[in-house]
Write an enzyme that holds these catalytic residues in place. Structure first.
Site, PDB file in Angstrom:
ATOM      1  N   ASP A 239       0.832  -1.208   0.000  1.00  0.00           N
ATOM      2  CA  ASP A 239       0.000   0.000   0.000  1.00  0.00           C
ATOM      3  C   ASP A 239       0.867   1.258   0.000  1.00  0.00           C
ATOM      4  O   ASP A 239       0.357   2.381  -0.100  1.00  0.00           O
ATOM      5  CB  ASP A 239      -1.019  -0.009   1.145  1.00  0.00           C
TER       6      ASP A 239
ATOM      7  N   ASP B 160      -1.172  -6.190  -0.265  1.00  0.00           N
ATOM      8  CA  ASP B 160      -1.481  -5.561   1.026  1.00  0.00           C
ATOM      9  C   ASP B 160      -2.978  -5.350   1.197  1.00  0.00           C
ATOM     10  O   ASP B 160      -3.648  -4.891   0.270  1.00  0.00           O
ATOM     11  CB  ASP B 160      -0.824  -4.172   1.089  1.00  0.00           C
TER      12      ASP B 160
ATOM     13  N   LYS C   4      -1.265  -9.412   2.889  1.00  0.00           N
ATOM     14  CA  LYS C   4      -0.496  -8.964   4.050  1.00  0.00           C
ATOM     15  C   LYS C   4      -1.355  -8.000   4.851  1.00  0.00           C
ATOM     16  O   LYS C   4      -2.095  -7.208   4.272  1.00  0.00           O
ATOM     17  CB  LYS C   4       0.796  -8.265   3.630  1.00  0.00           C
TER      18      LYS C   4
ATOM     19  N   GLU D 138      -1.184  -5.479   8.645  1.00  0.00           N
ATOM     20  CA  GLU D 138      -0.356  -4.965   9.732  1.00  0.00           C
ATOM     21  C   GLU D 138      -0.997  -5.268  11.083  1.00  0.00           C
ATOM     22  O   GLU D 138      -2.225  -5.211  11.211  1.00  0.00           O
ATOM     23  CB  GLU D 138      -0.184  -3.445   9.587  1.00  0.00           C
TER      24      GLU D 138
ATOM     25  N   GLU E 173       9.428  -4.337  10.524  1.00  0.00           N
ATOM     26  CA  GLU E 173       9.859  -3.039   9.981  1.00  0.00           C
ATOM     27  C   GLU E 173      10.422  -2.122  11.057  1.00  0.00           C
ATOM     28  O   GLU E 173       9.868  -1.993  12.154  1.00  0.00           O
ATOM     29  CB  GLU E 173       8.670  -2.344   9.281  1.00  0.00           C
TER      30      GLU E 173
HETATM   31  O1  KIV Z   1       3.544  -1.116   1.654  1.00  0.00           O
HETATM   32  C1  KIV Z   1       4.695  -1.563   1.553  1.00  0.00           C
HETATM   33  O2  KIV Z   1       5.365  -1.362   0.547  1.00  0.00           O
HETATM   34  C2  KIV Z   1       5.198  -2.359   2.684  1.00  0.00           C
HETATM   35  C3  KIV Z   1       6.613  -2.711   2.812  1.00  0.00           C
HETATM   36  C4  KIV Z   1       6.938  -3.777   3.754  1.00  0.00           C
HETATM   37  C5  KIV Z   1       7.659  -2.317   1.969  1.00  0.00           C
HETATM   38  O3  KIV Z   1       4.440  -2.715   3.520  1.00  0.00           O
END
Ligand code: KIV
Length: 273
Positions: free
Chosen positions: A49, A88, A118, A120, A187
């Site tokens: 994202d 993401d 993915k 968070e 990260e």
């Molecule tokens: O959005 C993104 O590019 C990420 C990274 C881990 C590079 O989450």
């Protein structure tokens, strides 16, 4: 690298099996041409994202929508034959409930054809990740500095400097390690903590600003290419200055057009006789 069987792309299961072996090479990709260029060199391509900032000029990732991620996920899938493709989940598409997360992850998987999503979050997202993975959706976790939390975290800054932060990240790593996620992005944190986490969880850690102690590395492609110049985090290494080369090429073109040097005879159609 390519896998055997009908699917040539590396699968999340194969990425998980790379734990403790050769470092896992990951980059971001948002478009078909870039995906084609990066594919053969990478084990995993992330449709991050971060495209909100890199492609759309947003200040944060908060404004990125599910439709944007799906459009770019489809574009990347058209250019990939080898790497595992992860898309993401954008802000607001998974935090409300595990059911909402499931429905939105299904949309991403069905509409893009990608290999995994993915999201968070640490302890607070472990239950959601377990819900998704038990229902057939491979998930890549993301802990440490979490860009979608920029407004509550008070900005982008590396984490794990105090005992309080360290124990939170440690708990997050163990929660995601046990949630069913096939790997976890770590990260913006300090080397000793990244090393400790990598040694103590059974899934691969993919570092971004988290030292060479991780099982793999990821960076934003436009950062390593010098195409994104709004800011450069300390952990980014530039491998080229394409931004400058693009500007130089545009300046040469402009000069030649103004001097009527371009187009030349070889760029001009002649009438067929
Ligand atoms: O959005 C993104 O590019 C990420 C990274 C881990 C590079 O989450």
């Amino acid at each position: 690298m390519s896998a055997t069987g009908s699917q040539k792309r590396l699968t999340p299961t194969q990425i998980a099996a790379m734990k403790g072996g050769k470092p896992i090479v990951c980059l971001t990709a948002y478009t078909t041409p870039m995906a084609r260029l990066l594919d053969e060199h990478c084990d995993l391509l992330l449709v991050g994202d971060s495209l909100g900032m890199v492609l759309y000029g947003m200040e944060t990732t908060i404004g990125v929508t599910l439709d944007m991620m799906i459009a770019h996920g489809k574009a990347v899938m058209r250019g990939v034959a080898n790497a595992c493709v992860v898309v993401d989940m954008p802000f607001g598409s998974y935090q409300e409930s595990k059911e909402t997360a499931f429905r939105n992850a299904v949309r991403i998987m069905q509409e893009t054809g990608c290999d995994a999503v993915k999201l968070e979050g640490g302890e607070e997202m472990a239950e959601t990740i377990a819900f998704l993975t038990k229902r057939g959706i491979p998930v890549l976790g993301h802990i440490g500095l979490m860009p979608q939390l920029v407004h509550t975290a008070g900005g982008y800054r590396s984490v794990g400097h105090s005992e309080h932060e360290t124990s939170k990240i440690r708990r997050d790593a163990h929660a995601i390690g046990g949630s069913g996620a096939f790997a976890v992005v770590v990260e913006g944190t300090v080397e000793p903590l990244a090393r400790e986490i990598t040694a103590s969880i059974h899934i691969p850690t993919i570092g971004i600003g988290a030292s060479s102690a991780c099982d793999g590395q990821i960076l934003v492609s436009d950062d390593i290419l010098g195409l994104f110049n709004d800011f450069k985090p300390r952990f980014v290494k530039r491998y080229d200055e394409l931004g400058k080369r693009v500007a130089d090429a545009a300046a040469s073109y402009a000069e030649e057009v103004r001097a009527r040097k371009f187009p030349a005879a070889e760029h001009t159609f002649k009438r067929r006789s």
